[in-house]
Design an enzyme around this catalytic site. Sequence first.
Site, mmCIF file in Angstrom:
data_model
loop_
_atom_site.group_PDB
_atom_site.id
_atom_site.type_symbol
_atom_site.label_atom_id
_atom_site.label_comp_id
_atom_site.label_asym_id
_atom_site.label_seq_id
_atom_site.Cartn_x
_atom_site.Cartn_y
_atom_site.Cartn_z
ATOM 1 N N GLY A 230 5.472 10.770 -0.946
ATOM 2 C CA GLY A 230 5.156 9.448 -0.399
ATOM 3 C C GLY A 230 6.091 8.992 0.715
ATOM 4 O O GLY A 230 5.636 8.639 1.801
ATOM 5 N N HIS B 19 9.666 3.052 0.940
ATOM 6 C CA HIS B 19 8.476 3.195 1.792
ATOM 7 C C HIS B 19 7.400 2.170 1.422
ATOM 8 O O HIS B 19 6.207 2.417 1.560
ATOM 9 C CB HIS B 19 7.936 4.623 1.698
ATOM 10 C CG HIS B 19 7.457 5.013 0.337
ATOM 11 N ND1 HIS B 19 8.279 5.084 -0.758
ATOM 12 C CD2 HIS B 19 6.216 5.322 -0.110
ATOM 13 C CE1 HIS B 19 7.566 5.437 -1.815
ATOM 14 N NE2 HIS B 19 6.313 5.584 -1.454
ATOM 15 N N ARG C 152 -4.067 -1.703 1.173
ATOM 16 C CA ARG C 152 -4.929 -2.434 2.109
ATOM 17 C C ARG C 152 -6.133 -1.598 2.518
ATOM 18 O O ARG C 152 -7.264 -2.071 2.547
ATOM 19 C CB ARG C 152 -4.139 -2.865 3.351
ATOM 20 C CG ARG C 152 -4.969 -3.698 4.339
ATOM 21 C CD ARG C 152 -4.161 -4.119 5.554
ATOM 22 N NE ARG C 152 -3.649 -2.997 6.303
ATOM 23 C CZ ARG C 152 -4.379 -2.252 7.142
ATOM 24 N NH1 ARG C 152 -5.643 -2.500 7.328
ATOM 25 N NH2 ARG C 152 -3.826 -1.252 7.798
ATOM 26 N N ASP D 130 5.354 1.499 -9.668
ATOM 27 C CA ASP D 130 6.468 0.914 -10.419
ATOM 28 C C ASP D 130 6.776 -0.439 -9.787
ATOM 29 O O ASP D 130 7.438 -0.499 -8.758
ATOM 30 C CB ASP D 130 7.688 1.831 -10.353
ATOM 31 C CG ASP D 130 8.905 1.251 -11.037
ATOM 32 O OD1 ASP D 130 8.791 0.168 -11.659
ATOM 33 O OD2 ASP D 130 9.974 1.865 -10.942
ATOM 34 N N HIS E 138 4.876 6.582 -8.474
ATOM 35 C CA HIS E 138 6.287 6.364 -8.190
ATOM 36 C C HIS E 138 7.108 7.119 -9.242
ATOM 37 O O HIS E 138 6.593 7.470 -10.307
ATOM 38 C CB HIS E 138 6.619 4.871 -8.231
ATOM 39 C CG HIS E 138 6.111 4.130 -7.033
ATOM 40 N ND1 HIS E 138 5.687 2.833 -7.093
ATOM 41 C CD2 HIS E 138 5.956 4.519 -5.739
ATOM 42 C CE1 HIS E 138 5.308 2.436 -5.890
ATOM 43 N NE2 HIS E 138 5.460 3.447 -5.061
ATOM 44 N N ASP F 214 4.343 1.615 3.591
ATOM 45 C CA ASP F 214 3.302 2.640 3.463
ATOM 46 C C ASP F 214 2.426 2.383 2.247
ATOM 47 O O ASP F 214 1.207 2.566 2.287
ATOM 48 C CB ASP F 214 3.922 4.039 3.347
ATOM 49 C CG ASP F 214 4.736 4.433 4.558
ATOM 50 O OD1 ASP F 214 4.462 3.891 5.649
ATOM 51 O OD2 ASP F 214 5.636 5.271 4.415
ATOM 52 N N ASP G 136 1.616 9.174 1.469
ATOM 53 C CA ASP G 136 0.747 8.008 1.314
ATOM 54 C C ASP G 136 -0.123 7.841 2.558
ATOM 55 O O ASP G 136 -1.313 7.530 2.472
ATOM 56 C CB ASP G 136 1.562 6.734 1.097
ATOM 57 C CG ASP G 136 2.388 6.758 -0.175
ATOM 58 O OD1 ASP G 136 2.034 7.508 -1.114
ATOM 59 O OD2 ASP G 136 3.391 6.030 -0.235
#
Length: 139
Positions: A55, A87, A96, A80, A8, A90, A60
């Site tokens: 991203g 996003h 996950r 961060d 980030h 995402d 991502d």
Amino acid sequence: MNIALIAHDKKKDALVQFTIAYKNIFAKHSLFATGTTGKRINEATGLEITRFNSGPLGGDQEIGAMIAKNKMDAIFFFRDPLTAQPHEPDVTALVRLCDVYSIPLATNMGTAELLIRGLDEGLLDWRNIARENGDKDEK
């Protein structure tokens, strides 16, 4: 090994410094990164990096697609936690997928230190077997 580097905005400097510190280890692997992060790391280290979109523009998700195809072995994603990300869905999906496919994920400097040292010592060699088995399943 295929390694993704993501950060980030407020964590980009830390990831650049981390890759400088461990340049000799990262140089032994295939590196992938989201847009600006990849550019900054390349400029600071000279390491060859395959760059995806940023991203928020799908980078991502591009890395997530590699995870789902068993083509990513480790992720260094300096997040961060104190700044809202536009996003965030995402980001959550990427985290996950790492859990679903058992991909080592470092989201902070402490975990990154352990992961990079384990990578250097061969503790992630099991990923070679997992990748080979995944490729056989696709045939």
